[in-house]
Design a protein around this motif. Structure first.
Motif, PDB file in Angstrom:
ATOM      1  N   HIS A 110     -64.275 -21.588  44.073  1.00 36.37           N
ATOM      2  CA  HIS A 110     -64.567 -21.381  45.507  1.00 36.37           C
ATOM      3  C   HIS A 110     -63.287 -20.947  46.232  1.00 36.37           C
ATOM      4  N   HIS A 114     -61.730 -17.306  48.340  1.00 35.61           N
ATOM      5  CA  HIS A 114     -61.006 -17.143  49.613  1.00 35.61           C
ATOM      6  C   HIS A 114     -59.696 -16.367  49.394  1.00 35.61           C
ATOM      7  N   ALA A 126     -67.821 -17.603  49.530  1.00 35.29           N
ATOM      8  CA  ALA A 126     -66.925 -18.411  48.702  1.00 35.29           C
ATOM      9  C   ALA A 126     -67.735 -19.360  47.824  1.00 35.29           C
ATOM     10  N   GLY A 158     -68.465 -21.364  54.620  1.00 28.59           N
ATOM     11  CA  GLY A 158     -67.017 -21.457  54.848  1.00 28.59           C
ATOM     12  C   GLY A 158     -66.233 -21.613  53.580  1.00 28.59           C
TER      13      GLY A 158
END
Ligand SMILES: [Zn+2]
Length: 158
Positions: A110, A114, A126, A158
């Motif tokens: 993840h 980013h 992500a 996010g």
């Protein structure tokens, strides 16, 4: 060349935010997660395809081979991890280690998304990297319903 694990040989630019070296007790798990990420890059072609679609366009193999990227430990953050978008610093938290090594691995992939430019906020790319790495089901993404037996969580943005 590989992405590096901070074992006290690196001072993160985010040290004052809590990005520090891994304590001895977590190093083996962190090394397992890095090894397994390499295994995914070699054996699950969908992973490299997915990462190449991210804003910075680097494959998972390319990210894992970049020794300027540092994996740091974070003792107190309330979420599993954090990264500088399009940067070189990421952190994995004590909370992820408490859940177990598959959560550590899912957090690593993840956060690498980013590093490859996947934005935060309402964007879900992500976390979709976790799915592309084979740690979830397409049906979870389709229905938005989390299967607690897979690391992928369609509810995470996010
Ligand atoms: Zn994120």
């Amino acid at each position: 060349m590989t992405i590096q694990i901070n074992i006290g040989d690196h001072t993160s630019s985010l040290q004052s935010e809590g990005y520090i070296a891994f304590p001895e007790r977590h190093r083996e798990t962190m090394r397992w997660a890095r090894r397994h990420a390499f295994w995914i890059a070699r054996n699950k072609p969908a992973a490299n395809v997915f990462y190449r679609s991210l804003p910075d366009g680097r494959s998972l193999s390319e990210l894992l081979a970049d020794r300027s990227i540092w994996i740091n430990y974070h003792p107190t953050m309330p979420h599993f991890g954090e990264a500088v978008i399009s940067g070189t610093e990421l952190a994995i938290s004590e909370r992820a280690f408490k859940i177990g090594r598959w959560t550590v691995l899912a957090t690593l992939v993840h956060e690498l998304a980013h590093i490859d430019g996947a934005p935060g906020g309402a964007d879900r790319r992500a976390e979709e990297a976790v799915l592309a790495c084979g740690m979830g089901y397409q049906s979870e993404r389709r229905t938005g319903r989390d299967d607690p037996f897979t690391p992928y969580n369609p509810g995470i943005s996010g």
